[in-house]
Write a protein that holds these residues in place. Structure first.
Motif, PDB file in Angstrom:
ATOM      1  N   MET A  70      21.221  -6.975   8.639  1.00  0.00           N
ATOM      2  CA  MET A  70      20.915  -5.968   7.634  1.00  0.00           C
ATOM      3  C   MET A  70      20.954  -6.630   6.260  1.00  0.00           C
ATOM      4  O   MET A  70      22.008  -7.041   5.781  1.00  0.00           O
ATOM      5  N   PHE A  71      19.782  -6.751   5.635  1.00  0.00           N
ATOM      6  CA  PHE A  71      19.675  -7.361   4.308  1.00  0.00           C
ATOM      7  C   PHE A  71      19.567  -6.261   3.254  1.00  0.00           C
ATOM      8  O   PHE A  71      18.879  -5.251   3.457  1.00  0.00           O
ATOM      9  N   THR A  72      20.259  -6.440   2.135  1.00  0.00           N
ATOM     10  CA  THR A  72      20.197  -5.474   1.038  1.00  0.00           C
ATOM     11  C   THR A  72      20.073  -6.204  -0.292  1.00  0.00           C
ATOM     12  O   THR A  72      20.427  -7.379  -0.418  1.00  0.00           O
ATOM     13  N   THR A  96      16.500  -2.114   1.606  1.00  0.00           N
ATOM     14  CA  THR A  96      17.234  -2.409   2.844  1.00  0.00           C
ATOM     15  C   THR A  96      16.254  -2.826   3.933  1.00  0.00           C
ATOM     16  O   THR A  96      15.241  -2.160   4.154  1.00  0.00           O
ATOM     17  N   MET A  97      16.567  -3.934   4.614  1.00  0.00           N
ATOM     18  CA  MET A  97      15.743  -4.399   5.722  1.00  0.00           C
ATOM     19  C   MET A  97      16.616  -4.693   6.931  1.00  0.00           C
ATOM     20  O   MET A  97      17.590  -5.432   6.842  1.00  0.00           O
ATOM     21  N   PHE A  98      16.248  -4.100   8.055  1.00  0.00           N
ATOM     22  CA  PHE A  98      16.890  -4.418   9.333  1.00  0.00           C
ATOM     23  C   PHE A  98      16.005  -5.433  10.033  1.00  0.00           C
ATOM     24  O   PHE A  98      14.799  -5.212  10.202  1.00  0.00           O
ATOM     25  N   PHE A  99      16.620  -6.543  10.443  1.00  0.00           N
ATOM     26  CA  PHE A  99      15.828  -7.709  10.849  1.00  0.00           C
ATOM     27  C   PHE A  99      16.326  -8.303  12.155  1.00  0.00           C
ATOM     28  O   PHE A  99      17.530  -8.415  12.388  1.00  0.00           O
ATOM     29  N   GLU A 100      15.364  -8.686  12.998  1.00  0.00           N
ATOM     30  CA  GLU A 100      15.670  -9.422  14.223  1.00  0.00           C
ATOM     31  C   GLU A 100      14.503 -10.365  14.489  1.00  0.00           C
ATOM     32  O   GLU A 100      13.350  -9.985  14.308  1.00  0.00           O
ATOM     33  N   CYS A 148       0.833  -1.206   0.000  1.00  0.00           N
ATOM     34  CA  CYS A 148       0.000   0.000   0.000  1.00  0.00           C
ATOM     35  C   CYS A 148       0.869   1.258   0.000  1.00  0.00           C
ATOM     36  O   CYS A 148       0.633   2.187  -0.766  1.00  0.00           O
ATOM     37  N   PHE A 149       1.893   1.276   0.845  1.00  0.00           N
ATOM     38  CA  PHE A 149       2.767   2.439   0.932  1.00  0.00           C
ATOM     39  C   PHE A 149       3.574   2.609  -0.350  1.00  0.00           C
ATOM     40  O   PHE A 149       3.814   3.712  -0.805  1.00  0.00           O
ATOM     41  N   GLU A 150       3.978   1.514  -0.943  1.00  0.00           N
ATOM     42  CA  GLU A 150       4.833   1.588  -2.123  1.00  0.00           C
ATOM     43  C   GLU A 150       4.107   2.215  -3.300  1.00  0.00           C
ATOM     44  O   GLU A 150       4.711   2.843  -4.156  1.00  0.00           O
ATOM     45  N   GLU A 151       2.779   2.065  -3.342  1.00  0.00           N
ATOM     46  CA  GLU A 151       2.015   2.616  -4.451  1.00  0.00           C
ATOM     47  C   GLU A 151       2.067   4.139  -4.482  1.00  0.00           C
ATOM     48  O   GLU A 151       1.861   4.761  -5.509  1.00  0.00           O
ATOM     49  N   HIS A 152       2.342   4.740  -3.327  1.00  0.00           N
ATOM     50  CA  HIS A 152       2.314   6.198  -3.233  1.00  0.00           C
ATOM     51  C   HIS A 152       3.670   6.817  -2.890  1.00  0.00           C
ATOM     52  O   HIS A 152       3.902   7.979  -3.148  1.00  0.00           O
ATOM     53  N   ASN A 153       4.538   6.044  -2.307  1.00  0.00           N
ATOM     54  CA  ASN A 153       5.813   6.579  -1.829  1.00  0.00           C
ATOM     55  C   ASN A 153       6.940   5.584  -2.067  1.00  0.00           C
ATOM     56  O   ASN A 153       6.728   4.377  -2.124  1.00  0.00           O
ATOM     57  N   THR A 154       8.126   6.102  -2.190  1.00  0.00           N
ATOM     58  CA  THR A 154       9.302   5.252  -2.232  1.00  0.00           C
ATOM     59  C   THR A 154       9.638   4.825  -0.807  1.00  0.00           C
ATOM     60  O   THR A 154       9.672   5.639   0.099  1.00  0.00           O
ATOM     61  N   ILE A 155       9.864   3.527  -0.613  1.00  0.00           N
ATOM     62  CA  ILE A 155      10.281   3.036   0.691  1.00  0.00           C
ATOM     63  C   ILE A 155      11.759   2.680   0.589  1.00  0.00           C
ATOM     64  O   ILE A 155      12.160   1.835  -0.207  1.00  0.00           O
ATOM     65  N   ASP A 156      12.565   3.340   1.378  1.00  0.00           N
ATOM     66  CA  ASP A 156      14.008   3.110   1.338  1.00  0.00           C
ATOM     67  C   ASP A 156      14.447   2.002   2.282  1.00  0.00           C
ATOM     68  O   ASP A 156      15.435   1.317   2.014  1.00  0.00           O
ATOM     69  N   PHE A 157      13.739   1.837   3.377  1.00  0.00           N
ATOM     70  CA  PHE A 157      14.148   0.830   4.357  1.00  0.00           C
ATOM     71  C   PHE A 157      12.941   0.319   5.127  1.00  0.00           C
ATOM     72  O   PHE A 157      11.878   0.952   5.165  1.00  0.00           O
ATOM     73  N   CYS A 158      13.126  -0.820   5.730  1.00  0.00           N
ATOM     74  CA  CYS A 158      12.106  -1.414   6.577  1.00  0.00           C
ATOM     75  C   CYS A 158      12.783  -1.956   7.839  1.00  0.00           C
ATOM     76  O   CYS A 158      13.831  -2.602   7.752  1.00  0.00           O
TER      77      CYS A 158
END
Length: 227
Positions: free
Chosen positions: A224-226, A169-173, A128-138
């Motif tokens: 950190m996944f890229t 980029t995804m920061f994950f735990e 949903c967010f991607e349709e309107h905005n660029t997402i640089d990280f999660c």
């Protein structure tokens, strides 16, 4: 966060929302504001949000980036990432925690946004967010195992792939066998960091991973996944 001059009505509303989460004022993780200074009864189970933010921000420049915090609770990490200059939205399945975060954002004049979504809707929010905005990280901390727990491994797999498509980029735990969701992760054969990394790389568009280190809770690795 700059400490405000808190009005009595705001004080009582904050205390009320905290008690709605826990009638003893106990929250899961710490917040970047000194509520006790204002006489509010609050304590925390986990006090390492700043340490975690310091760790990931030493590997990534959040300034002017846009991102999501999936499973943000009351915003302990969300607010701090916002303070680093990111445009960040926290997504949380606990409505009471979201209500508290929204009030804190108003009182402390934070740019962080918060949205309540059932746990199965977390991953839809990325699309949903991607349709309107660029997402640089999660930021995907302490939530993946609950997707496995509540929605099943297939949903968790699809979610990881969706995140990787939308976010470079995804920061994950995640739990790898510890905690309440631990048995589910063990049955899914995701009971070590190595197995979890292998699972994510095989089921996503991410091509690289860096282990940033361990932070207190359950001795879990922050990854950190890229792409």
């Amino acid at each position: 966060m700059i400490e405000p001059i808190m009005e009595k009505a705001q004080f009582w509303e904050l205390q009320s929302r905290i008690y709605k989460i826990n009638n003893k004022g106990l929250l899961y993780h710490d917040l970047p504001c000194d509520l006790k200074k204002h006489g509010i009864n609050v304590s925390y189970i986990r006090n390492d949000c700043q340490e975690r933010v310091d760790l990931i921000s030493s590997h990534y420049d959040f300034k002017n980036k846009r991102g999501l915090d999936l499973g943000c609770y009351a915003g302990g990490i969300t607010f701090r990432i916002g303070e680093l200059g990111a445009k960040i939205t926290g997504i949380e399945s606990g409505k009471d925690a979201v209500d508290l975060a929204i009030l804190l954002a108003f009182i402390y004049e934070s740019s962080a946004k918060f949205i309540f979504l059932a746990i199965g809707g977390f991953l839809d929010s990325v699309l949903c967010f991607e349709e309107h905005n660029t997402i640089d990280f999660c930021i995907y901390f302490g939530t993946f195992m609950w997707i496995v727990y509540h929605e099943g491994l297939m949903s968790a797999k699809m979610g990881i792939n969706l995140i990787s498509i939308m976010c470079p980029t995804m920061f994950f735990e995640s739990s790898v066998g510890d905690g309440i969701a631990g048995p589910v992760m063990m049955r899914a054969n995701l009971d070590t960091t190595e197995k979890l990394i292998d699972f994510i790389l095989k089921n996503s568009q991410f091509t690289a991973v860096k282990n940033l280190g361990k932070i207190a809770w359950g001795n879990r690795d922050i990854l950190m996944f890229t792409r």
